[in-house]
Design a protein around this motif. Structure first.
Motif, short mmCIF file in Angstrom:
data_model
loop_
_atom_site.label_atom_id
_atom_site.label_comp_id
_atom_site.label_asym_id
_atom_site.label_seq_id
_atom_site.Cartn_x
_atom_site.Cartn_y
_atom_site.Cartn_z
N LEU A 263 0.83 -1.21 0.00
CA LEU A 263 0.00 0.00 0.00
C LEU A 263 0.86 1.26 0.00
O LEU A 263 0.59 2.21 -0.74
CB LEU A 263 -0.92 0.01 1.22
CG LEU A 263 -1.90 -1.17 1.38
CD1 LEU A 263 -2.83 -0.91 2.54
CD2 LEU A 263 -2.68 -1.40 0.10
N ILE A 264 1.90 1.27 0.83
CA ILE A 264 2.78 2.44 0.91
C ILE A 264 3.46 2.69 -0.44
O ILE A 264 3.54 3.83 -0.92
CB ILE A 264 3.84 2.23 2.01
CG1 ILE A 264 3.16 2.25 3.39
CG2 ILE A 264 4.92 3.31 1.95
CD1 ILE A 264 4.04 1.76 4.53
N LEU A 265 3.93 1.62 -1.08
CA LEU A 265 4.62 1.75 -2.36
C LEU A 265 3.66 2.21 -3.46
O LEU A 265 4.05 2.96 -4.35
CB LEU A 265 5.27 0.42 -2.74
CG LEU A 265 6.48 0.04 -1.87
CD1 LEU A 265 6.83 -1.43 -2.06
CD2 LEU A 265 7.68 0.91 -2.20
N ALA A 266 2.40 1.76 -3.40
CA ALA A 266 1.42 2.18 -4.40
C ALA A 266 1.14 3.67 -4.31
O ALA A 266 1.04 4.37 -5.32
CB ALA A 266 0.13 1.38 -4.23
N VAL A 267 1.02 4.19 -3.10
CA VAL A 267 0.79 5.63 -2.91
C VAL A 267 1.99 6.43 -3.41
O VAL A 267 1.84 7.53 -3.94
CB VAL A 267 0.52 5.94 -1.41
CG1 VAL A 267 0.46 7.44 -1.18
CG2 VAL A 267 -0.79 5.28 -0.97
N LYS A 268 3.19 5.85 -3.29
CA LYS A 268 4.41 6.49 -3.80
C LYS A 268 4.56 6.32 -5.31
O LYS A 268 5.54 6.74 -5.89
CB LYS A 268 5.64 5.91 -3.10
CG LYS A 268 5.75 6.27 -1.62
CD LYS A 268 7.01 5.64 -1.02
CE LYS A 268 7.16 5.99 0.45
NZ LYS A 268 8.38 5.34 1.04
N ASP A 269 3.59 5.67 -5.95
CA ASP A 269 3.58 5.41 -7.40
C ASP A 269 4.68 4.43 -7.82
O ASP A 269 5.15 4.48 -8.94
CB ASP A 269 3.70 6.72 -8.19
CG ASP A 269 3.16 6.56 -9.62
OD1 ASP A 269 2.35 5.65 -9.84
OD2 ASP A 269 3.57 7.35 -10.49
N LYS A 270 5.06 3.55 -6.93
CA LYS A 270 6.03 2.49 -7.27
C LYS A 270 5.24 1.20 -7.50
O LYS A 270 5.31 0.25 -6.72
CB LYS A 270 7.04 2.33 -6.14
CG LYS A 270 7.90 3.56 -5.92
CD LYS A 270 8.94 3.31 -4.86
CE LYS A 270 9.83 4.55 -4.69
NZ LYS A 270 10.90 4.33 -3.68
N MET A 271 4.49 1.20 -8.61
CA MET A 271 3.55 0.11 -8.85
C MET A 271 4.22 -1.20 -9.22
O MET A 271 3.68 -2.28 -8.95
CB MET A 271 2.55 0.51 -9.93
CG MET A 271 1.60 1.61 -9.51
SD MET A 271 0.71 1.23 -7.97
CE MET A 271 -0.29 -0.16 -8.47
N ASP A 272 5.39 -1.15 -9.83
CA ASP A 272 6.08 -2.40 -10.17
C ASP A 272 6.34 -3.23 -8.92
O ASP A 272 6.10 -4.44 -8.89
CB ASP A 272 7.41 -2.11 -10.89
CG ASP A 272 7.21 -1.81 -12.37
OD1 ASP A 272 6.40 -2.52 -12.99
OD2 ASP A 272 7.82 -0.88 -12.88
N VAL A 273 6.85 -2.58 -7.87
CA VAL A 273 7.15 -3.30 -6.64
C VAL A 273 5.86 -3.69 -5.92
O VAL A 273 5.73 -4.79 -5.39
CB VAL A 273 8.03 -2.46 -5.69
CG1 VAL A 273 8.59 -3.32 -4.58
CG2 VAL A 273 9.16 -1.80 -6.45
N SER A 274 4.87 -2.80 -5.90
CA SER A 274 3.61 -3.06 -5.24
C SER A 274 2.91 -4.28 -5.84
O SER A 274 2.46 -5.18 -5.12
CB SER A 274 2.70 -1.83 -5.33
OG SER A 274 1.49 -2.05 -4.65
N VAL A 275 2.83 -4.31 -7.17
CA VAL A 275 2.20 -5.44 -7.86
C VAL A 275 3.01 -6.71 -7.66
O VAL A 275 2.46 -7.81 -7.46
CB VAL A 275 2.03 -5.13 -9.37
CG1 VAL A 275 1.59 -6.37 -10.13
CG2 VAL A 275 1.02 -4.00 -9.56
N GLU A 276 4.34 -6.57 -7.68
CA GLU A 276 5.21 -7.73 -7.48
C GLU A 276 5.01 -8.33 -6.10
O GLU A 276 5.04 -9.55 -5.93
CB GLU A 276 6.68 -7.31 -7.66
CG GLU A 276 7.67 -8.47 -7.65
CD GLU A 276 7.54 -9.39 -8.84
OE1 GLU A 276 7.96 -10.56 -8.72
OE2 GLU A 276 7.02 -8.97 -9.89
N ILE A 277 4.80 -7.48 -5.09
CA ILE A 277 4.56 -7.97 -3.73
C ILE A 277 3.23 -8.73 -3.67
O ILE A 277 3.16 -9.86 -3.17
CB ILE A 277 4.57 -6.82 -2.71
CG1 ILE A 277 5.99 -6.26 -2.55
CG2 ILE A 277 4.03 -7.29 -1.37
CD1 ILE A 277 6.05 -4.99 -1.73
N ALA A 278 2.16 -8.12 -4.18
CA ALA A 278 0.83 -8.72 -4.08
C ALA A 278 0.72 -10.01 -4.88
O ALA A 278 0.32 -11.06 -4.35
CB ALA A 278 -0.22 -7.71 -4.54
#
Length: 354
Positions: A263-278
């Motif tokens: 969630l924190i990374l998504a708000v920071k617009d780091k979607m590659d890492v956010s999606v990779e985590i989920a």
């Protein structure tokens, strides 16, 4: 927030130790254990984030998913030791639908509120889609269908064979993505959105982060053992079934670390890492954690087959297909996130009344 989670851990763990020695009530121990695990998970998330900064998005996402799933793996091992096979299978189901619908949905929703449109790697999305179809629809449905005409021994043998294949394929997938075709996936980031990466400094040094991870994991192991002992009493007190405890409670508590990080990374617009985590966490649960628990259960009093209930299978298949359809374009927005969240709430209501 970091100070709050640290305080929760430093207060919660000693209280769990005291409660275990003084035999406090199951309700008190359940609350203390859940809160302590969430606090410890947050600390593990910070440590893995420090390691991720020097490792890149894919290694970082893998580390975050791995140590986040380590919490659930530990809880599941103690549950198997207690003979709670139903709770373990339900918690695996909860991890899959929780990561795909709750975590990814919240990431898309919260990120979309701040950024009108967010992008992530198309190649990663296509790669993950294929593995999701295999892990959820192929590897989980086959044991359910073929075990219909088998006795318990045959079902366990079938589960062992499928588990070994899934673990080998998962490891081969990591080798493919991180070694032999590393440049192929690295290049996809530039093609999809090409944003300059901001330089970040790690909160902790590599050595300190690893030490904290080890200590936090040991603390989680102790707290998890105490948590498992409360499940039966809590279920009777609130009228919760093993299925609901596993799918909702254990899954959310056990995966708190990667939930917060994504969630924190998504708000920071780091979607590659956010999606990779989920999604990476989902694949790890389905292709490594679940098969590993099948093999570990061979050393326990009760063996665990890789056979889920029809409700669990339908929920996981629906979550996988919905995620594939929504992520295949490599873009996300708040409404797509809301759609995933709505699906999770509908399933949560269903499991509560089941």
């Amino acid at each position: 927030m970091n100070k709050v989670f640290t305080a929760i851990s430093f207060v919660g763990v000693p209280l769990v130790v005291a409660g275990s020695a003084l035999h406090w009530t199951s309700l008190v121990m359940f609350i203390l254990c859940c809160v302590s695990i969430i606090g410890l998970s947050a600390i593990m998330g910070r440590a893995t984030e420090s390691l991720a900064i020097v490792s890149g998005p894919r290694i970082g996402g893998l580390l975050n998913a791995t140590f986040g799933n380590a919490v659930e793996l530990i809880i599941s091992i103690f549950s198997l030791k207690a003979g709670l096979v139903g709770i373990v299978l339900a918690s695996l189901t909860g991890s899959v639908i929780g990561n795909l619908l709750l975590v990814l949905g919240l990431s898309f929703f919260l990120g979309g509120l701040k950024h009108k449109r967010q992008n992530f790697s198309l190649r990663d999305a296509r790669y993950n889609a294929g593995l999701l179809i295999f892990a959820i629809i192929v590897a989980f449905v086959i044991p359910e269908i073929f075990s219909q005409g088998m006795d318990d021994r045959g079902t366990i043998s079938l589960s062992i064979g499928i588990s070994v294949i899934m673990i080998l394929l998962y490891l081969a997938g990591l080798f493919f993505k991180l070694v032999t075709h590393r440049g192929f996936f690295t290049g996809s980031d530039k093609e999809s959105h090409g944003k300059p990466e901001e330089e970040e400094e790690a909160e902790w040094s590599k050595g300190k982060a690893i030490l904290i991870l080890l200590l936090a994991t040991a603390a989680v192991a102790f707290v998890s053992e105490n948590l498992v002992h409360t499940f039966e009493d809590i279920g009777e007190r609130f009228g919760w079934s093993e299925l609901f405890i596993g799918v909702i409670i254990v899954a959310i508590v056990g995966n708190a670390a990667e939930h917060a990080s994504a969630l924190i990374l998504a708000v920071k617009d780091k979607m590659d890492v956010s999606v990779e985590i989920a999604i990476g966490s989902t694949l790890q649960v389905a292709m490594f954690v679940a098969p590993a628990l099948v093999l570990i259960s061979l050393m326990m009093p009760v063996q665990m087959p890789l056979v889920f209930t029809v409700a669990e299978l339908v929920a996981m298949i629906t979550a996988a297909l919905l995620t594939v359809v929504i992520t295949l374009d490599g873009e996300s927005n708040w409404f797509e996130g809301l759609t995933l969240l709505a699906a999770y709430l509908i399933m949560g209501i269903g499991f509560f009344f089941l």
